[in-house]
Design a protein around this motif. Structure first.
Motif, PDB file in Angstrom:
ATOM      1  N   LEU A 191      13.876  12.857  -0.815  1.00 42.10           N
ATOM      2  CA  LEU A 191      13.145  11.922  -1.672  1.00 42.10           C
ATOM      3  C   LEU A 191      14.085  11.186  -2.626  1.00 42.10           C
ATOM      4  N   LEU A 192      15.212  11.814  -2.973  1.00 37.13           N
ATOM      5  CA  LEU A 192      16.184  11.158  -3.845  1.00 37.13           C
ATOM      6  C   LEU A 192      16.828   9.962  -3.154  1.00 37.13           C
ATOM      7  N   VAL A 193      16.723   9.908  -1.839  1.00 34.62           N
ATOM      8  CA  VAL A 193      17.205   8.755  -1.065  1.00 34.62           C
ATOM      9  C   VAL A 193      16.042   7.820  -0.748  1.00 34.62           C
ATOM     10  N   HIS A 194      14.940   8.398  -0.303  1.00 35.93           N
ATOM     11  CA  HIS A 194      13.808   7.609   0.178  1.00 35.93           C
ATOM     12  C   HIS A 194      13.183   6.748  -0.927  1.00 35.93           C
ATOM     13  N   ILE A 195      12.956   7.331  -2.086  1.00 32.24           N
ATOM     14  CA  ILE A 195      12.260   6.594  -3.148  1.00 32.24           C
ATOM     15  C   ILE A 195      13.110   5.458  -3.715  1.00 32.24           C
ATOM     16  N   PRO A 196      14.385   5.683  -4.089  1.00 30.13           N
ATOM     17  CA  PRO A 196      15.176   4.537  -4.575  1.00 30.13           C
ATOM     18  C   PRO A 196      15.337   3.436  -3.530  1.00 30.13           C
ATOM     19  N   ARG A 226      -9.986  10.672  -9.620  1.00 32.96           N
ATOM     20  CA  ARG A 226     -10.501  10.804  -8.255  1.00 32.96           C
ATOM     21  C   ARG A 226     -10.204   9.526  -7.488  1.00 32.96           C
ATOM     22  N   LEU A 227      -9.097   9.512  -6.831  1.00 25.23           N
ATOM     23  CA  LEU A 227      -8.675   8.347  -6.054  1.00 25.23           C
ATOM     24  C   LEU A 227      -8.514   8.698  -4.580  1.00 25.23           C
ATOM     25  N   GLY A 228      -9.267   9.667  -4.128  1.00 26.99           N
ATOM     26  CA  GLY A 228      -9.156  10.096  -2.741  1.00 26.99           C
ATOM     27  C   GLY A 228      -8.277  11.324  -2.616  1.00 26.99           C
ATOM     28  N   ARG A 229      -8.424  12.018  -1.515  1.00 24.79           N
ATOM     29  CA  ARG A 229      -7.647  13.235  -1.276  1.00 24.79           C
ATOM     30  C   ARG A 229      -6.181  12.898  -1.046  1.00 24.79           C
ATOM     31  N   THR A 230      -5.315  13.723  -1.599  1.00 25.92           N
ATOM     32  CA  THR A 230      -3.874  13.507  -1.424  1.00 25.92           C
ATOM     33  C   THR A 230      -3.488  13.555   0.048  1.00 25.92           C
ATOM     34  N   ARG A 231      -4.108  14.465   0.787  1.00 24.31           N
ATOM     35  CA  ARG A 231      -3.783  14.586   2.214  1.00 24.31           C
ATOM     36  C   ARG A 231      -4.137  13.298   2.955  1.00 24.31           C
ATOM     37  N   THR A 232      -5.260  12.679   2.590  1.00 25.77           N
ATOM     38  CA  THR A 232      -5.647  11.417   3.230  1.00 25.77           C
ATOM     39  C   THR A 232      -4.644  10.325   2.911  1.00 25.77           C
ATOM     40  N   TRP A 233      -4.226  10.254   1.656  1.00 22.26           N
ATOM     41  CA  TRP A 233      -3.221   9.261   1.264  1.00 22.26           C
ATOM     42  C   TRP A 233      -1.927   9.468   2.035  1.00 22.26           C
ATOM     43  N   MET A 234      -1.530  10.717   2.200  1.00 21.37           N
ATOM     44  CA  MET A 234      -0.279  10.986   2.907  1.00 21.37           C
ATOM     45  C   MET A 234      -0.383  10.617   4.384  1.00 21.37           C
ATOM     46  N   PHE A 283       0.831  -1.207   0.000  1.00 19.06           N
ATOM     47  CA  PHE A 283       0.000   0.000   0.000  1.00 19.06           C
ATOM     48  C   PHE A 283       0.866   1.258   0.000  1.00 19.06           C
ATOM     49  N   GLU A 284       1.945   1.229   0.764  1.00 17.96           N
ATOM     50  CA  GLU A 284       2.843   2.383   0.792  1.00 17.96           C
ATOM     51  C   GLU A 284       3.397   2.678  -0.596  1.00 17.96           C
ATOM     52  N   MET A 285       3.760   1.638  -1.322  1.00 18.99           N
ATOM     53  CA  MET A 285       4.296   1.829  -2.671  1.00 18.99           C
ATOM     54  C   MET A 285       3.223   2.321  -3.632  1.00 18.99           C
ATOM     55  N   ALA A 286       1.945   2.061  -3.316  1.00 19.08           N
ATOM     56  CA  ALA A 286       0.855   2.513  -4.194  1.00 19.08           C
ATOM     57  C   ALA A 286       0.777   4.034  -4.257  1.00 19.08           C
ATOM     58  N   LEU A 287       1.394   4.732  -3.290  1.00  9.93           N
ATOM     59  CA  LEU A 287       1.377   6.191  -3.313  1.00  9.93           C
ATOM     60  C   LEU A 287       2.056   6.720  -4.576  1.00  9.93           C
ATOM     61  N   VAL A 288       3.044   5.996  -5.076  1.00 11.46           N
ATOM     62  CA  VAL A 288       3.718   6.415  -6.305  1.00 11.46           C
ATOM     63  C   VAL A 288       2.727   6.460  -7.459  1.00 11.46           C
ATOM     64  N   PHE A 289       1.911   5.420  -7.571  1.00 16.94           N
ATOM     65  CA  PHE A 289       0.926   5.373  -8.654  1.00 16.94           C
ATOM     66  C   PHE A 289      -0.192   6.388  -8.419  1.00 16.94           C
ATOM     67  N   ARG A 290      -0.505   6.658  -7.152  1.00 21.05           N
ATOM     68  CA  ARG A 290      -1.503   7.702  -6.848  1.00 21.05           C
ATOM     69  C   ARG A 290      -1.021   9.049  -7.371  1.00 21.05           C
ATOM     70  N   LYS A 291       0.256   9.336  -7.248  1.00 20.19           N
ATOM     71  CA  LYS A 291       0.787  10.604  -7.747  1.00 20.19           C
ATOM     72  C   LYS A 291       0.792  10.646  -9.272  1.00 20.19           C
TER      73      LYS A 291
END
Length: 293
Positions: A268-273, A78-86, A64-72
């Protein structure tokens, strides 16, 4: 993402650290009590029923955490509010820490589990660090950089500043057509010195900022140079020098903004890779574990 608009920065940072420690301790304590009651083995083993259950739960959370990439990538849908996802990303990520630690028996195991666990801990650490940066740096920008601009437009704005500086100095060292005087405000050797200062020191700094290695990057040195010029020029020219110094001061604030902006988003250049590397090893680890379970 700011945690609580009414809280001070230290309180928000304390909330993040306290939540990380508190959730880890609370979940571990619940699991320990369950072990004492005989509901599952304690200390846990990765291959035990409870260990596998924690592994599956942790894997679902990570997916689910990785799904945030596809949400962006699908912001237009309309896949829900960005703030809720975060919010879910943050709190489920913190919850995942003790779940995975319990799954691993608070150890690292063999080479593949050890590499996966090390990457997982690095992902959690980089995520917490990034969240802390998001509480502190935006407020610091507002407080310390009153002339804040769009970071990507700073160099272009610097070019506009350089054009303004050229016009100011040209008005001092030449006679405008509409002027009633036959003499410029500044002439002779002093005019040459001012033009050299413009071409060698001021314009490179306004256009390139700190990359120009201009002495104006240091506030004290800039004040010293402008003060010396202000003493040398006629009184009529001092107002223009004040404007030139103001342009240099604004460029210095923009450079500070660019540095803070890099800190705010560079994690993010560290976190995402790390996240993708950890997720890949996690899938491989799960496949191998199921093969031999």
């Amino acid at each position: 993402m700011l945690l609580g608009k009414t809280k001070t920065v230290p309180r928000r940072v304390f909330t993040i650290i306290g939540a990380t420690v508190g959730i880890t301790v609370a979940v571990t304590a619940v699991a320990w009590v369950g072990g004492l009651l005989g509901l599952w083995d304690w200390p846990p083993q990765p291959s035990s029923g409870f260990g596998v259950l924690c592994g599956v739960a942790g894997g679902i959370i990570i997916a689910f955490e990785m799904a945030l990439v596809f949400r962006k990538m699908l912001r237009g849908h309309r896949l829900g509010r960005t703030r809720t996802w975060m919010r879910l990303h943050i709190w489920l990520g913190l919850l995942c820490l003790p779940v995975i630690l319990i799954h691993g028996g608070f150890g690292f195991g063999g080479p593949l589990p050890a590499a996966t666990m090390a990457l997982f801990l690095a992902v959690i650490a980089s995520g917490v660090w990034g969240l802390v940066m998001q509480q502190w740096l935006p407020q610091k920008m507002l407080a310390d950089i009153p002339g804040e601009s769009i970071a990507s437009q700073i160099d272009r704005l610097g070019e506009y500043q350089a054009d303004e500086a050229r016009q100011l100095i040209t008005a001092l060292t030449t006679v405008p057509p509409e002027s009633e005087s036959d003499e410029p405000v500044i002439s002779g050797p002093l005019a040459g010195e001012l033009e050299a200062f413009r071409d060698e020191v001021l314009l490179p700094y306004l256009e390139q900022g700190r990359q120009s290695r201009s002495p104006l990057t240091a506030r004290a040195e800039a004040e010293r140079r402008f003060a010396r010029l202000r003493e040398a020029v006629p009184p009529d020219a001092r107002g223009a020098l004040d404007k030139l110094q103001g342009l240099a001061d604004l460029r210095r604030r923009w450079d500070d903004q660019r540095t803070l902006h890099a800190w705010l988003h560079g994690w993010l250049l560290v976190h995402i890779p790390l996240s993708w590397a950890m997720f890949s090893l996690m899938v491989l680890h799960a496949v191998r574990a199921l093969k031999y379970w």
